[in-house]
Design a protein around this motif. Sequence first.
Motif, short mmCIF file in Angstrom:
data_model
loop_
_atom_site.label_atom_id
_atom_site.label_comp_id
_atom_site.label_asym_id
_atom_site.label_seq_id
_atom_site.Cartn_x
_atom_site.Cartn_y
_atom_site.Cartn_z
N GLY A 75 0.87 -1.24 -0.13
CA GLY A 75 -0.16 0.03 0.12
C GLY A 75 0.82 1.36 0.22
O GLY A 75 1.84 1.36 -0.77
N ALA A 76 0.37 2.11 0.95
CA ALA A 76 1.03 3.61 1.13
C ALA A 76 2.62 3.52 0.92
O ALA A 76 3.34 2.69 1.74
CB ALA A 76 0.49 4.23 2.12
N LYS A 77 3.00 4.30 0.03
CA LYS A 77 4.62 4.59 0.03
C LYS A 77 5.19 5.13 1.34
O LYS A 77 6.27 4.89 1.60
CB LYS A 77 4.97 5.39 -1.04
N TYR A 78 4.36 5.78 2.12
CA TYR A 78 4.82 6.35 3.34
C TYR A 78 5.56 5.13 4.25
O TYR A 78 6.31 5.58 4.94
CB TYR A 78 3.36 6.98 4.09
N PHE A 79 4.91 4.12 4.23
CA PHE A 79 5.49 2.94 5.25
C PHE A 79 6.65 2.11 4.14
O PHE A 79 7.19 1.36 4.61
CB PHE A 79 4.29 2.05 5.56
N HIS A 80 7.12 2.67 3.20
CA HIS A 80 8.27 2.14 2.42
C HIS A 80 9.65 2.46 2.65
O HIS A 80 10.42 1.92 2.49
CB HIS A 80 8.13 1.85 0.89
N ALA A 81 9.51 3.75 3.41
CA ALA A 81 10.61 4.30 3.77
C ALA A 81 11.44 4.02 5.13
O ALA A 81 12.05 4.85 5.68
CB ALA A 81 10.60 5.99 3.52
N GLY A 82 11.23 2.81 5.60
CA GLY A 82 11.88 2.68 6.96
C GLY A 82 10.80 2.72 8.16
O GLY A 82 11.21 2.46 9.31
N ARG A 83 9.65 3.27 7.93
CA ARG A 83 8.64 3.51 8.84
C ARG A 83 7.79 2.44 9.00
O ARG A 83 7.20 1.83 8.04
CB ARG A 83 7.62 4.74 8.39
N GLN A 84 7.35 2.24 10.27
CA GLN A 84 6.43 1.03 10.62
C GLN A 84 5.44 1.52 11.18
O GLN A 84 5.42 2.58 11.81
CB GLN A 84 7.14 0.06 11.32
N PRO A 85 4.34 1.18 10.73
CA PRO A 85 2.92 1.69 11.83
C PRO A 85 2.95 1.02 12.89
O PRO A 85 3.21 -0.05 13.27
CB PRO A 85 1.74 0.95 10.99
N GLU A 86 2.55 1.83 14.01
CA GLU A 86 2.86 1.35 15.29
C GLU A 86 1.50 1.42 16.00
O GLU A 86 1.06 0.38 16.75
CB GLU A 86 3.49 2.40 16.47
N GLN A 87 0.50 2.31 15.95
CA GLN A 87 -0.88 2.22 16.50
C GLN A 87 -1.71 3.38 15.92
O GLN A 87 -1.44 4.07 15.46
CB GLN A 87 -0.44 2.73 18.05
#
Length: 89
Positions: free
Chosen positions: A29-41
């Motif tokens: 999905g979103a590229k936002y979470f492709h840059a080493g970020r992980q969804p936390e909460q």
Amino acid sequence: MIRASDRTLYTGITTDVARRFSEHANGKGAKYFHAGRQPEQLVYIEVCHDRSSASRREAAIKKLSRREKCLMIENAKERTCKRDRERGL
């Protein structure tokens, strides 16, 4: 809204919150979470009647400052706690 591992706030729309969170966690999905970020909460949710109104609301939220978004999250928590107290939970 989802708080990410770098403490940023991600805003998006979906018809299935649990599925979408899982997709983000798995790098889909979103590229936002492709840059080493992980969804936390999951920190904030609103229900809209249709995709058009959801898209408009998403755009409005994305224009808010971080401070305004954090106030939305805190106010929602307070309303939830108040409802729980009123229900004796």
